[in-house]
Design a protein around this motif. Structure first.
Motif, PDB file in Angstrom:
ATOM      1  N   ARG A  34      -6.848   0.270  -5.705  1.00 34.87           N
ATOM      2  CA  ARG A  34      -6.289   0.315  -4.366  1.00 34.87           C
ATOM      3  C   ARG A  34      -6.168  -1.124  -3.867  1.00 34.87           C
ATOM      4  N   HIS A  35      -5.062  -1.417  -3.187  1.00 34.47           N
ATOM      5  CA  HIS A  35      -4.894  -2.720  -2.539  1.00 34.47           C
ATOM      6  C   HIS A  35      -4.329  -2.493  -1.152  1.00 34.47           C
ATOM      7  N   GLU A  36      -5.018  -3.013  -0.156  1.00 36.03           N
ATOM      8  CA  GLU A  36      -4.572  -2.947   1.236  1.00 36.03           C
ATOM      9  C   GLU A  36      -4.374  -4.381   1.709  1.00 36.03           C
ATOM     10  N   PRO A  37      -3.185  -4.751   2.132  1.00 34.08           N
ATOM     11  CA  PRO A  37      -2.987  -6.093   2.673  1.00 34.08           C
ATOM     12  C   PRO A  37      -3.870  -6.309   3.908  1.00 34.08           C
ATOM     13  N   GLY A  38      -4.417  -7.498   4.025  1.00 34.42           N
ATOM     14  CA  GLY A  38      -5.263  -7.811   5.167  1.00 34.42           C
ATOM     15  C   GLY A  38      -4.448  -8.043   6.425  1.00 34.42           C
ATOM     16  N   PRO A  39      -5.135  -8.170   7.558  1.00 33.16           N
ATOM     17  CA  PRO A  39      -4.433  -8.435   8.818  1.00 33.16           C
ATOM     18  C   PRO A  39      -3.618  -9.723   8.709  1.00 33.16           C
ATOM     19  N   GLY A  40      -2.433  -9.689   9.241  1.00 34.20           N
ATOM     20  CA  GLY A  40      -1.578 -10.873   9.199  1.00 34.20           C
ATOM     21  C   GLY A  40      -0.992 -11.168   7.833  1.00 34.20           C
ATOM     22  N   ALA A  41      -1.030 -10.172   6.934  1.00 33.32           N
ATOM     23  CA  ALA A  41      -0.467 -10.371   5.593  1.00 33.32           C
ATOM     24  C   ALA A  41       1.021 -10.679   5.707  1.00 33.32           C
ATOM     25  N   PRO A  42       1.521 -11.532   4.828  1.00 34.95           N
ATOM     26  CA  PRO A  42       2.947 -11.873   4.900  1.00 34.95           C
ATOM     27  C   PRO A  42       3.839 -10.681   4.584  1.00 34.95           C
ATOM     28  N   SER A  43       5.051 -10.737   5.119  1.00 32.70           N
ATOM     29  CA  SER A  43       6.032  -9.714   4.827  1.00 32.70           C
ATOM     30  C   SER A  43       6.235  -9.635   3.317  1.00 32.70           C
ATOM     31  N   GLY A  44       6.356  -8.442   2.802  1.00 33.57           N
ATOM     32  CA  GLY A  44       6.567  -8.257   1.370  1.00 33.57           C
ATOM     33  C   GLY A  44       5.301  -7.941   0.608  1.00 33.57           C
ATOM     34  N   GLU A  45       4.132  -8.113   1.244  1.00 37.40           N
ATOM     35  CA  GLU A  45       2.900  -7.759   0.543  1.00 37.40           C
ATOM     36  C   GLU A  45       2.694  -6.256   0.654  1.00 37.40           C
ATOM     37  N   HIS A  46       2.665  -5.608  -0.473  1.00 37.64           N
ATOM     38  CA  HIS A  46       2.600  -4.151  -0.529  1.00 37.64           C
ATOM     39  C   HIS A  46       1.158  -3.649  -0.512  1.00 37.64           C
ATOM     40  N   ALA A  47       0.976  -2.530   0.154  1.00 37.36           N
ATOM     41  CA  ALA A  47      -0.230  -1.736  -0.047  1.00 37.36           C
ATOM     42  C   ALA A  47       0.078  -0.853  -1.248  1.00 37.36           C
ATOM     43  N   LEU A  48      -0.909  -0.624  -2.083  1.00 36.61           N
ATOM     44  CA  LEU A  48      -0.648   0.240  -3.228  1.00 36.61           C
ATOM     45  C   LEU A  48      -1.870   1.044  -3.595  1.00 36.61           C
ATOM     46  N   LEU A  49      -1.596   2.146  -4.247  1.00 40.27           N
ATOM     47  CA  LEU A  49      -2.613   3.067  -4.696  1.00 40.27           C
ATOM     48  C   LEU A  49      -2.228   3.499  -6.102  1.00 40.27           C
ATOM     49  N   MET A  50      -3.133   3.290  -7.050  1.00 44.74           N
ATOM     50  CA  MET A  50      -2.897   3.747  -8.423  1.00 44.74           C
ATOM     51  C   MET A  50      -3.825   4.925  -8.678  1.00 44.74           C
ATOM     52  N   VAL A  51      -3.233   6.056  -9.083  1.00 43.23           N
ATOM     53  CA  VAL A  51      -4.003   7.265  -9.347  1.00 43.23           C
ATOM     54  C   VAL A  51      -3.695   7.766 -10.749  1.00 43.23           C
ATOM     55  N   GLY A  52      -4.657   8.452 -11.320  1.00 40.93           N
ATOM     56  CA  GLY A  52      -4.475   9.008 -12.658  1.00 40.93           C
ATOM     57  C   GLY A  52      -5.788   9.557 -13.167  1.00 40.93           C
ATOM     58  N   ARG A  53      -5.909   9.533 -14.472  1.00 41.91           N
ATOM     59  CA  ARG A  53      -7.143   9.920 -15.146  1.00 41.91           C
ATOM     60  C   ARG A  53      -7.629   8.676 -15.865  1.00 41.91           C
ATOM     61  N   PRO A  54      -8.892   8.287 -15.696  1.00 42.39           N
ATOM     62  CA  PRO A  54      -9.372   7.047 -16.307  1.00 42.39           C
ATOM     63  C   PRO A  54      -9.127   6.957 -17.814  1.00 42.39           C
ATOM     64  N   GLU A  55      -9.163   8.083 -18.512  1.00 42.69           N
ATOM     65  CA  GLU A  55      -9.016   8.068 -19.972  1.00 42.69           C
ATOM     66  C   GLU A  55      -7.563   8.164 -20.437  1.00 42.69           C
TER      67      GLU A  55
END
Length: 136
Positions: A34-55
Motif C-alpha cells: 500500500r502507498h498513500e501520498p503524504g500531505p502536500g504530495a505533488p500532483s501525479g503521485e498516486h495512491a496505490l493498493l496491491m492485492v493478491g495471494r502472497p504465493e
C-alpha cells in the motif's frame, strides 16, 4: 519471458477504500503493498493498493491520483476470471455483494453458463467460473 514471470494487472479506481473492501473483504485477497501520498504530495503521485495471494505469480494493482483521477472505463468484456473448478459458493457471492459488488448478467453467454459475474465498485467484472483451466 519465463513461465514463472510475475504478472501485474493495473486498474484505476475512484475509491481505494471501496476497492479494498471488495477485493479483500469480499473476495478474500490480501493487501500485498500500500502507498498513500503524504500531505502536500505533488500532483501525479498516486495512491496505490496491491492485492493478491502472497504465493501467487500475479497481483492486482489499484491506483488513484487525487489531483488528476483517471475515471475507470470498463467494458462488458473487461473480465478478471478466477477458475474455481467447483460450484460458486452462494455465500461468496453474497459476501462480494455485501462488500460493494453487484451481480450482473454476463455479456457473453458462455460465462453465464459457466460462472457468476460480479462488478466491482468501479464497474470492472469478476467472473467466478465453475470450470478449471490449464495451459498444458
Amino acid at each position: 519471458m519465463t513461465p514463472d514471470a510475475h504478472i501485474r494487472i493495473a486498474r484505476p479506481t475512484l475509491d481505494l477504500a471501496a476497492a479494498e473492501r471488495f477485493w479483500c473483504g469480499g473476495l478474500g485477497l490480501t493487501v500485498l503493498f500500500r502507498h498513500e501520498p503524504g500531505p502536500g504530495a505533488p500532483s501525479g503521485e498516486h495512491a496505490l493498493l496491491m492485492v493478491g495471494r502472497p504465493e501467487a505469480a500475479w497481483h492486482l494493482e489499484l491506483v488513484h491520483d487525487a489531483h488528476d483521477p483517471v475515471v475507470p472505463r470498463p467494458t462488458a468484456e473487461d473480465l478478471l476470471v478466477i477458475y474455481l473448478g467447483t460450484e460458486v459458493p452462494g455465500e461468496l457471492v453474497e459476501r462480494l455483494e455485501a462488500h460493494g459488488g453487484r451481480r450482473v448478467l454476463a455479456h457473453n453467454p458462455y460465462w453465464e453458463e459457466w460462472g457468476v459475474t460480479v462488478e466491482d465498485p468501479d464497474g470492472y467484472r469478476l467472473v467466478l467460473s465453475t470450470r478449471t483451466w490449464s495451459n498444458v
